[in-house]
Enzyme design. Sequence first.
Site, PDB file in Angstrom:
ATOM      1  N   ASN A  63      -5.817   7.285   5.454  1.00  5.06           N
ATOM      2  CA  ASN A  63      -5.000   6.227   4.861  1.00  5.06           C
ATOM      3  C   ASN A  63      -3.534   6.453   5.235  1.00  5.06           C
ATOM      4  OD1 ASN A  63      -5.281   8.482   3.075  1.00  5.06           O
ATOM      5  ND2 ASN A  63      -4.590   7.290   1.332  1.00  5.06           N
ATOM      6  N   VAL A  64      -2.865   5.352   5.509  1.00  2.13           N
ATOM      7  CA  VAL A  64      -1.459   5.383   5.927  1.00  2.13           C
ATOM      8  C   VAL A  64      -0.713   4.424   5.012  1.00  2.13           C
ATOM      9  CG1 VAL A  64       0.166   5.013   7.817  1.00  2.13           C
ATOM     10  CG2 VAL A  64      -2.150   5.854   8.320  1.00  2.13           C
ATOM     11  N   CYS A  74      -6.220   1.645   4.812  1.00  2.00           N
ATOM     12  CA  CYS A  74      -7.238   2.596   4.372  1.00  2.00           C
ATOM     13  C   CYS A  74      -7.715   3.468   5.535  1.00  2.00           C
ATOM     14  CB  CYS A  74      -8.441   1.847   3.802  1.00  2.00           C
ATOM     15  SG  CYS A  74      -8.176   1.147   2.157  1.00  2.00           S
ATOM     16  N   GLU A  76     -10.784   4.151   6.381  1.00  2.00           N
ATOM     17  CA  GLU A  76     -11.893   3.536   7.115  1.00  2.00           C
ATOM     18  C   GLU A  76     -11.361   2.554   8.157  1.00  2.00           C
ATOM     19  OE1 GLU A  76     -11.456   3.798   3.858  1.00  2.00           O
ATOM     20  OE2 GLU A  76     -13.333   3.772   2.745  1.00  2.00           O
ATOM     21  N   CYS A 110     -12.850  -2.476   2.819  1.00  2.00           N
ATOM     22  CA  CYS A 110     -13.431  -1.558   3.806  1.00  2.00           C
ATOM     23  C   CYS A 110     -14.933  -1.773   3.932  1.00  2.00           C
ATOM     24  CB  CYS A 110     -13.113  -0.116   3.442  1.00  2.00           C
ATOM     25  SG  CYS A 110     -11.383   0.272   3.790  1.00  2.00           S
TER      26      CYS A 110
HETATM   27  N1  THU Z   1      -8.122   4.196   0.147  1.00  2.00           N
HETATM   28  C1  THU Z   1      -8.763   4.404   1.342  1.00  2.00           C
HETATM   29  O1  THU Z   1      -8.172   4.926   2.302  1.00  2.00           O
HETATM   30  N2  THU Z   1     -10.058   4.009   1.443  1.00  2.00           N
HETATM   31  C2  THU Z   1     -10.757   3.443   0.440  1.00  2.00           C
HETATM   32  O2  THU Z   1     -11.860   2.951   0.652  1.00  2.00           O
HETATM   33  C3  THU Z   1     -10.210   3.449  -0.932  1.00  2.00           C
HETATM   34  C4  THU Z   1      -8.726   3.572  -0.993  1.00  2.00           C
HETATM   35  C5  THU Z   1      -6.700   4.603   0.045  1.00  2.00           C
HETATM   36  C6  THU Z   1      -5.747   3.436   0.010  1.00  2.00           C
HETATM   37  C7  THU Z   1      -4.560   4.041  -0.684  1.00  2.00           C
HETATM   38  O3  THU Z   1      -3.729   4.670   0.296  1.00  2.00           O
HETATM   39  C8  THU Z   1      -5.155   5.105  -1.584  1.00  2.00           C
HETATM   40  O4  THU Z   1      -6.475   5.317  -1.141  1.00  2.00           O
HETATM   41  C9  THU Z   1      -5.169   4.724  -3.042  1.00  2.00           C
HETATM   42  O5  THU Z   1      -5.758   3.482  -3.233  1.00  2.00           O
END
Ligand code: THU
Length: 154
Positions: A63-64, A74, A76, A110
């Site tokens: 996640n960025v 996200c 994914e 995602c």
């Molecule tokens: N996040 C993901 O990277 N993937 C997911 O499927 C759920 C949420 C990240 C997004 C954000 O940077 C952090 O988790 C909190 O929501």
Amino acid sequence: MRSARRHSRLARAKTKASGKSERDMALIDEAAAVRDNAYAPYSAFRVGAAVRAGSGAVFTGVNVENAAYPEGTCAEAGAIAAMVAAGETAIAEVAVIADCPDPVAPCGGCRQKIAEFAGPDVVVTMGTVAGARAQLTVRDMLPGAFAKSSMDKA
Ligand code: THU
């Protein structure tokens, strides 16, 4: 687990083909390793994801986040973008991991992104840093998914 042995194995695998690693680690371990690079200064919730493409190559993402919160992406999404940029459009397997009480659930967006490239029987492994694991098929993860065929004329 950050042993030198595991890192040298990963480094060796990654030299094989421009950032792609081969089948020498469980996909969830690839997701756990890349999670170290997550950029999550706002939520402090670091997520790592890995997709195994049809060729067997593995693509990873984190996640960025962004100061403009909705611009964050996200893990994914990052892994899928890397796969598509490398010329692949079939997902054979997915793994996602975070430090949470239960295996991290991919968000709704995602799930839709995964379903674009993965058939209904593809397995999504969800994990926690503490070692819990759960698995769902894409069919069970996103029942009734909107798909390309949904836009066919009646
Ligand atoms: N996040 C993901 O990277 N993937 C997911 O499927 C759920 C949420 C990240 C997004 C954000 O940077 C952090 O988790 C909190 O929501």
